[in-house]
Design a protein around this motif. Sequence first.
Motif, short mmCIF file in Angstrom:
data_model
loop_
_atom_site.label_atom_id
_atom_site.label_comp_id
_atom_site.label_asym_id
_atom_site.label_seq_id
_atom_site.Cartn_x
_atom_site.Cartn_y
_atom_site.Cartn_z
N LEU A 38 -22.20 -106.67 -31.68
CA LEU A 38 -23.61 -106.61 -31.29
C LEU A 38 -23.88 -105.37 -30.44
N VAL A 39 -23.03 -105.11 -29.45
CA VAL A 39 -23.21 -103.97 -28.56
C VAL A 39 -23.07 -102.66 -29.34
N ASN B 245 -23.50 -102.15 -32.58
CA ASN B 245 -24.65 -101.99 -33.48
C ASN B 245 -25.87 -101.50 -32.72
N TYR B 246 -26.08 -102.01 -31.54
CA TYR B 246 -27.22 -101.57 -30.74
C TYR B 246 -27.06 -100.10 -30.33
N GLU C 227 -32.57 -103.05 -22.75
CA GLU C 227 -32.43 -103.33 -24.18
C GLU C 227 -31.18 -104.16 -24.47
N LEU C 228 -30.08 -103.91 -23.78
CA LEU C 228 -28.88 -104.73 -23.99
C LEU C 228 -29.06 -106.13 -23.43
N ALA D 291 -30.75 -107.87 -26.24
CA ALA D 291 -29.84 -108.05 -27.38
C ALA D 291 -28.81 -109.14 -27.10
N LEU D 292 -28.25 -109.17 -25.92
CA LEU D 292 -27.25 -110.17 -25.57
C LEU D 292 -27.85 -111.56 -25.42
N VAL E 12 -29.88 -112.95 -27.33
CA VAL E 12 -29.90 -113.57 -28.66
C VAL E 12 -28.65 -114.40 -28.91
#
Length: 126
Positions: free
Chosen positions: A59-60, A62-63, A95-96, A99-100, A102
């Motif tokens: 995930l990290v 990809n971001y 932003e992270l 994302a995290l 999720v």
Amino acid sequence: MIKKNYQYKLRTFINASHAIRWADGQGAIHPHTWEVVLNIISPVASTSEVVKFEDIELLVQNYLQKYAGQTLNDIAPFRTINPTLENFADVLFDELTAALDVIHFQLVQLDLGESAKRFYSISLAD
């Protein structure tokens, strides 16, 4: 019983360039290997929990891929925000965090280094 706080620490790198905007103009575009260190927690973290680090790392990664090999000045939001170490860290933190969330993890602290000697740190306020 001892009260404990369980955190995971992940470290990754991004190769990206930037040029600082000064009052009298813009500096030269120059590259960095940015070091990103994330301290994260899970709401259910404990010593008995099994965490798939690969899921978090994917995930990290990809971001962060949108910044890899880029000049920050050419990417939103840095077309309008000065791409300083501090501003880059602030954008990454926000932003992270989203994302995290999720995958039900919370970003507690982000350290961003533009060199081995220069880091900027942002953490959640108490």
